[in-house]
Design an enzyme around this catalytic site. Structure first.
Site, PDB file in Angstrom:
ATOM      1  N   ARG A  60       0.803  -1.163   0.066  1.00 23.65           N
ATOM      2  CA  ARG A  60      -0.010  -0.105   0.044  1.00 23.65           C
ATOM      3  C   ARG A  60       0.801   1.189   0.024  1.00 23.65           C
ATOM      4  O   ARG A  60       2.083   1.319   0.304  1.00 23.65           O
ATOM      5  CB  ARG A  60      -1.001   0.047   1.095  1.00 23.65           C
ATOM      6  CG  ARG A  60      -0.288  -0.185   2.486  1.00 23.65           C
ATOM      7  CD  ARG A  60      -0.614   0.568   3.489  1.00 23.65           C
ATOM      8  NE  ARG A  60      -0.628   2.072   3.442  1.00 23.65           N
ATOM      9  CZ  ARG A  60       0.670   2.488   3.550  1.00 23.65           C
ATOM     10  NH1 ARG A  60       1.707   1.945   4.000  1.00 23.65           N
ATOM     11  NH2 ARG A  60       0.582   3.780   3.421  1.00 23.65           N
ATOM     12  N   GLY A  61       0.292   2.363  -0.091  1.00 22.41           N
ATOM     13  CA  GLY A  61       0.870   3.722  -0.302  1.00 22.41           C
ATOM     14  C   GLY A  61       1.064   3.845  -1.978  1.00 22.41           C
ATOM     15  O   GLY A  61       1.428   2.941  -2.636  1.00 22.41           O
ATOM     16  N   ALA A  62       0.713   5.112  -2.399  1.00 23.24           N
ATOM     17  CA  ALA A  62       0.506   5.416  -3.730  1.00 23.24           C
ATOM     18  C   ALA A  62       1.939   4.979  -4.826  1.00 23.24           C
ATOM     19  O   ALA A  62       1.865   4.056  -5.661  1.00 23.24           O
ATOM     20  CB  ALA A  62       0.431   6.634  -3.964  1.00 23.24           C
ATOM     21  N   ARG A 103      -7.489  -0.444  -6.775  1.00 16.51           N
ATOM     22  CA  ARG A 103      -7.660   0.675  -6.075  1.00 16.51           C
ATOM     23  C   ARG A 103      -7.913   1.820  -7.078  1.00 16.51           C
ATOM     24  O   ARG A 103      -6.725   1.963  -7.815  1.00 16.51           O
ATOM     25  CB  ARG A 103      -6.498   0.676  -5.182  1.00 16.51           C
ATOM     26  CG  ARG A 103      -6.608  -0.272  -4.116  1.00 16.51           C
ATOM     27  CD  ARG A 103      -5.823  -0.036  -3.045  1.00 16.51           C
ATOM     28  NE  ARG A 103      -6.287   0.874  -2.027  1.00 16.51           N
ATOM     29  CZ  ARG A 103      -5.734   1.525  -1.080  1.00 16.51           C
ATOM     30  NH1 ARG A 103      -4.499   1.142  -0.921  1.00 16.51           N
ATOM     31  NH2 ARG A 103      -6.319   2.447  -0.062  1.00 16.51           N
ATOM     32  N   GLN A 210      -2.684   2.817   9.710  1.00 13.37           N
ATOM     33  CA  GLN A 210      -1.301   2.925   9.120  1.00 13.37           C
ATOM     34  C   GLN A 210      -0.309   3.561  10.015  1.00 13.37           C
ATOM     35  O   GLN A 210       0.952   3.467   9.920  1.00 13.37           O
ATOM     36  CB  GLN A 210      -1.409   3.520   7.748  1.00 13.37           C
ATOM     37  CG  GLN A 210      -2.219   2.776   6.683  1.00 13.37           C
ATOM     38  CD  GLN A 210      -3.497   2.847   6.606  1.00 13.37           C
ATOM     39  OE1 GLN A 210      -4.261   3.465   7.540  1.00 13.37           O
ATOM     40  NE2 GLN A 210      -4.426   2.739   5.435  1.00 13.37           N
ATOM     41  N   ASP A 251      -2.028  10.745  -2.694  1.00 13.35           N
ATOM     42  CA  ASP A 251      -2.506   9.624  -3.615  1.00 13.35           C
ATOM     43  C   ASP A 251      -2.809  10.371  -4.919  1.00 13.35           C
ATOM     44  O   ASP A 251      -2.453   9.598  -5.934  1.00 13.35           O
ATOM     45  CB  ASP A 251      -3.589   8.961  -3.057  1.00 13.35           C
ATOM     46  CG  ASP A 251      -3.120   8.061  -1.753  1.00 13.35           C
ATOM     47  OD1 ASP A 251      -3.139   8.672  -0.649  1.00 13.35           O
ATOM     48  OD2 ASP A 251      -2.871   6.823  -2.073  1.00 13.35           O
ATOM     49  N   ASN A 261      -5.675  12.321  -0.175  1.00 18.68           N
ATOM     50  CA  ASN A 261      -4.631  11.779   0.528  1.00 18.68           C
ATOM     51  C   ASN A 261      -5.597  10.938   1.794  1.00 18.68           C
ATOM     52  O   ASN A 261      -6.857  11.058   1.560  1.00 18.68           O
ATOM     53  CB  ASN A 261      -3.838  12.591   1.221  1.00 18.68           C
ATOM     54  CG  ASN A 261      -2.509  11.792   1.971  1.00 18.68           C
ATOM     55  OD1 ASN A 261      -2.123  10.763   1.501  1.00 18.68           O
ATOM     56  ND2 ASN A 261      -2.278  12.202   3.258  1.00 18.68           N
ATOM     57  N   LYS A 262      -4.954  10.326   2.364  1.00 21.57           N
ATOM     58  CA  LYS A 262      -5.578   9.443   3.520  1.00 21.57           C
ATOM     59  C   LYS A 262      -6.883  10.183   4.147  1.00 21.57           C
ATOM     60  O   LYS A 262      -6.391  11.420   4.516  1.00 21.57           O
ATOM     61  CB  LYS A 262      -4.860   8.724   4.369  1.00 21.57           C
ATOM     62  CG  LYS A 262      -5.504   8.122   5.543  1.00 21.57           C
ATOM     63  CD  LYS A 262      -6.232   6.799   5.149  1.00 21.57           C
ATOM     64  CE  LYS A 262      -5.624   5.915   3.985  1.00 21.57           C
ATOM     65  NZ  LYS A 262      -6.536   5.193   3.543  1.00 21.57           N
TER      66      LYS A 262
END
Ligand code: MRU
Length: 359
Positions: A60-62, A103, A210, A251, A261-262
């Protein structure tokens, strides 16, 4: 010398962990769902396994999902047996669409897949075997490039960090979320090496934690002073003077600087503005989507109800409570003090400055 500098940060030394690596014919990832309890590595040998790993946030993570998607595309096409380019290319596109469906919000995934597809198209006169090797080589280039860009982001960003930095960050933006070093976390690591970091406040990052599970794990390895807080404590920390800047990852950043973003990032930007604290975003060029005019056009991933109505597998709300679970939010560009990329520190007007640097 802090351990991180020794293990992860010197150009020629081995990092203390590798979120993603390519090993002969397979993709090896640290399975982030087991962290921080256990360091479990998984080997992925098909596009289907890569799709599943991205969907379930094992990787995970862009930037990291872009890299994984690139290797996933190669894994999906490497056993194709057709000989004509047209059929090979349209089947490669089909695998690319499939990977992209895992995603939707982070643009890095479709960016990486499209980069490989475009490279294949540019070499359409080559044999199918040669094209497969070109796909793999491009995935490796994307991976290596990300490591370099993340280091450069840290080197540029350190300029913005004051001597007594009390930094608040959200989600995980470190080596786990990228090829190495991270984005916002790369800036924090470089600032730490420059002796500027007094404290890093880590938002736990509900619902998948996270921050609590991953960012603290990375900061602990790097021996950087940090304290975990619940997301809803962020404004209070600012009011108490415990935070003097916020830095997050991204992201997807649109042409005008609006930033997905998150979930929870937008709230932080509002709180930072209310307390006159700078709010920075760090990201490589692969996160900037020059095709989208503004943040209203970004597709926001919605995830399972269970992530919210359960905690550690146990129901915490009455059965069948309606749930809304967007994984990301969009921070409007006017709340962002600067965006740090590998090309340097970009200030408003983002539309004008992005066009100059990235179009
Ligand atoms: O759902 P996640 O954990 O993939 O969300 C990740 C984030 O929001 C990160 O902040 C972003 O991808 C930047 S990673 C360098």
């Amino acid at each position: 010398m802090p351990i991180f500098m020794k293990n992860c940060f010197m150009a020629n030394s081995e990092p203390s962990f590798q979120s993603i690596s390519w090993q002969d014919d397979r993709l090896r990832i640290i399975d982030q769902t087991f962290l921080p309890k256990r360091e479990v590595y998984s080997e992925l040998t098909s596009a289907g396994q890569v799709w599943d790993a991205i969907k379930k946030l094992r990787v995970r993570g862009a930037p990291a999902i872009g890299i994984a998607g690139a290797y996933g595309l190669y894994l999906g096409i490497k056993d194709f047996s057709m000989q004509g380019f047209d059929m090979f290319y349209s089947e490669s596109q089909r695998i690319g669409d499939y990977l992209n469906s895992s995603r939707p919000t982070a643009v890095n995934l479709s960016w990486a897949v499209n980069r490989i597809l475009n490279t294949l198209y540019a070499h359409k006169e080559k044999s199918i075997d040669e094209l497969k090797q070109i796909a793999l080589k491009t995935a490796i280039t994307i991976h290596e490039e990300d490591r370099r860009l993340c280091k450069e982001i840290g080197e540029h960003g350190v300029e913005l960090i004051p001597e007594d930095a009390r930094i608040l960050t959200h989600c995980n933006t470190g080596g786990l979320a990228t090829g190495e070093f991270g984005t916002a976390l790369s800036i924090i690591l470089h600032a730490h090496m420059a002796g500027k970091v007094e404290m890093v406040w880590v938002d736990e990052t509900r619902p998948l934690l996270q921050g609590a599970r991953l960012t603290t794990w990375e900061l602990k390895k790097a021996e950087i002073p940090h304290t975990l807080n619940i997301d809803s404590a962020a404004a209070f920390l600012m009011q108490q003077g415990k935070v003097n800047l916020v830095v997050t990852g991204a992201d997807r950043i649109t042409k005008n600087g609006d930033t997905a973003n998150k979930i929870g990032t937008y709230m932080l930007a509002i709180a930072a503005r209310a307390h006159n604290i700078p709010f920075y975003v760090a990201a490589p060029y692969s996160t900037i989507d020059m095709e989208l005019e503004n943040g209203n056009l970004i597709e926001i991933e919605e995830r399972d109800d269970d992530e919210i109505s359960k905690f550690a597998g146990k129901l915490t709300a009455p059965k069948k409570t309606p749930v809304y679970n967007p994984a990301f939010d969009v921070t409007p560009h006017h709340l962002i003090t600067a965006i740090i990329t590998e090309k340097g520190i970009i200030k408003p007007d983002y539309t004008k400055n992005f066009s100059r640097l990235f179009s």
